[in-house]
Enzyme design. Structure first.
Site, PDB file in Angstrom:
ATOM      1  N   GLY A 228     -36.160  11.280  50.267  1.00 15.23           N
ATOM      2  CA  GLY A 228     -35.030  10.691  49.561  1.00 15.23           C
ATOM      3  C   GLY A 228     -35.352   9.323  49.016  1.00 15.23           C
ATOM      4  O   GLY A 228     -36.489   8.852  49.097  1.00 15.23           O
ATOM      5  N   ASP A 338     -46.676  10.709  59.849  1.00 12.80           N
ATOM      6  CA  ASP A 338     -46.898  10.165  58.504  1.00 12.80           C
ATOM      7  C   ASP A 338     -47.158   8.657  58.591  1.00 12.80           C
ATOM      8  O   ASP A 338     -46.630   7.870  57.809  1.00 12.80           O
ATOM      9  CB  ASP A 338     -45.694  10.444  57.608  1.00 12.80           C
ATOM     10  CG  ASP A 338     -46.040  10.349  56.117  1.00 12.80           C
ATOM     11  OD1 ASP A 338     -47.252  10.371  55.799  1.00 12.80           O
ATOM     12  OD2 ASP A 338     -45.132  10.247  55.290  1.00 12.80           O
TER      13      ASP A 338
END
Length: 531
Positions: A228, A338
């Site tokens: 997002g 990540d």
């Protein structure tokens, strides 16, 4: 960064519950300054043109130009507009005082112009002045439709009686028609001003609602995460900046489940080096978002872009803080998956000028849980190829906490050398290097001497086999704190560095050609890929 410009929202004074009292007052004051400045300039210019024409073209004396009742009334309105302009610009006034200044002062100035038009028997100026002032106010000033109607009516009421008085020496029949025309034009002016206000007020409400998520109003874009976009936001009641992460409107069901898992799992983490989650919600039209603390500073990718390789003592300081955040997450059975420079944010805060925050748990995984929502068909490769551990690509179902340590070692390598551990023209080639190619020692890659203990820690994090790495984030943090240069990065040095960046405005010099600019997150289905 997101190629999007949300812009600064312009709230209406009535019903702008997403803005604070201070912001409402500042906005109304800004619009009043603009209105009265415009009225002053236009009125003064009009008087200057007519006075110049009287002096030069009609050869009137200055007394007949400047000392007549009509001219004096016009000059008073000009001075009144100037006074209102300077008062709104310089004085500290409450919203109530500003509203009184907007209402009574505008009506008073317009009445002075009406007197001037009445004295000079200028019927067209009388009607035109009312129309221009009423519609200009409806356009410039944020207010309710009802207030606009009553103020416009107050401005237009004297037009017909003044017109009738100016024609008193004519017959009754010749007075009736112009008076009726004046009444009609006054009615048209009131109706137009009210409709203009209603239209603009409605558009302001739509813009405000379009940029509003629950109690938060989006102000401007800050960046993008794996699922997002992130915006700077303002809370309706709290006077502090907040960052809002919004799920992309085109996101599918798996992205929605991942987004919900991200906020639910991240909210369980309370370590000071983990981004804090404040709130989570869903708009009426189905847009998901969550609110988190707003950070001032730069991520490590930008740090490397503007400042290059970092001193070993600072690298130790940064990596140790990340280890603290990972230690808590791993202790709760959560993997980040990540870890990369763009997800590690360096903050400048009083007392802790180099505070690191771990961001974007969008690919977080619970140990012992399913790999991904809807991933029953096969394993999923998740993360950023430049910072992936070998087992993430070769056997993603066997990934554990040591995979995050590999990624953190790759971040430390980049901080020391200014280069990725492995580089290549494609993601598959980079992943192949992670699986098969030994990393070049940091001191060899940089071409200068580096602390042997820190280089050894980085290379141990980058071991191909998870068993050869540190067993936990705590063990890695303990090793970093035992380095010779540990705690050598002082608060004074950090403050001096931040001051240098602010003075040179290096935050604005993000170079796209920097070798660390390519670090996109990758989520790939491996069910149909050959072993």
């Amino acid at each position: 960064m997101v190629p999007f410009r949300a812009g600064h929202l312009l709230p209406s004074v009535q019903g702008a519950d997403s803005f604070s009292f201070h912001e409402e007052r500042a906005f109304l004051r800004q619009r009043l300054v603009f209105l009265y400045k415009t009225l002053f300039v236009l009125s003064a210019s009009f008087f200057g043109v007519t006075a110049g024409a009287g002096l030069l073209l009609h050869h009137r004396t200055w007394e007949r130009v400047f000392l007549t009742p009509g001219a004096c009334s016009h000059l008073l309105s000009i001075l009144g507009a100037l006074g209102c302009w300077l008062t709104c610009r310089n004085a500290v006034l409450s919203i109530r005082a500003l509203k009184w200044l907007e209402g009574l002062a505008l009506v008073g100035l317009l009445y002075l112009l009406k007197v001037s038009s009445y004295v000079t028997n200028d019927v067209y100026a009388l009607l035109l002045g009312t129309t221009c002032a009423s519609i200009s106010r409806a356009v410039f000033i944020p207010t309710s439709v009802r207030r606009t109607f009553w103020l416009s009516l107050a401005c237009a009421l004297p037009d017909a009686p003044l017109l009738a008085l100016s024609l008193h020496n004519r017959s009754a029949d010749s007075i009736l028609q112009p008076t009726v025309d004046a009444l009609l034009w006054s009615a048209i002016t009131v109706i137009l001003a009210t409709l203009v206000c209603r239209t603009i007020y409605g558009l302001r409400q739509q813009v405000r609602d379009a940029h509003r998520l629950g109690q938060y109003t989006l102000l401007e874009p800050l960046g993008a995460g794996s699922m997002g976009e992130v915006f700077l936001a303002s809370h309706a009641l709290l006077r502090r900046n907040t960052a809002i992460k919004v799920l992309r409107p085109d996101a599918g069901g798996q992205d929605l489940e991942r987004f919900e898992r991200e906020v639910q799992l991240t909210s369980q983490l309370t370590h000071p080096n983990t981004i804090a989650i404040y709130d989570y919600g869903r708009t009426a039209d189905g847009l998901f978002y969550y609110a988190m603390e707003y950070l001032e500073g730069m991520d490590l990718a930008k740090l490397l872009a503007v400042s290059g390789p970092q001193p070993p003592e600072r690298v130790i300081h940064v990596l140790s803080q990340v280890c603290g955040a990972l230690e808590e997450a791993h202790g709760q059975g959560l993997l980040h998956r990540d870890i990369k420079p763009a997800n590690l944010f360096l903050c400048r805060r009083r007392g802790i000028p180099d505070l690191v925050k771990v961001l974007d748990f969008g690919l977080v995984k619970q140990l012992g849980g399913t790999e991904e929502p809807g991933s029953a068909e096969g394993p999923v490769l998740a993360g950023t190829p430049l910072y992936l551990s070998p087992e993430t690509f070769a056997a993603p179902e066997k990934v554990d906490a040591r995979s995050d340590l590999y990624s953190l070692g790759a971040v430390g390598y980049a901080l020391l050398t200014g280069h990725h551990v492995f580089e290549g023209p494609s993601a598959s080639e980079i992943c192949a290097h992670h699986v098969n190619t030994p990393p070049t020692p940091p001191e060899v890659r940089l071409g200068t001497a580096l602390p042997a203990d820190l280089c050894a820690i980085i290379l141990r994090c980058l071991e191909k086999q998870p068993e050869a790495r540190f067993s936990s984030a705590r063990e890695l943090r303990t090793a970093l704190e035992a380095c010779v240069h540990a705690r050598a990065w002082t608060e004074l040095e950090a403050e001096q560095w931040w001051e240098a960046q602010q003075d040179a405005e290096l935050e604005k010099t993000f170079v796209r050609t920097n070798p660390l600019a390519l670090s996109q997150t990758l989520v790939t289905d491996l069910s149909h890929r050959a072993a």
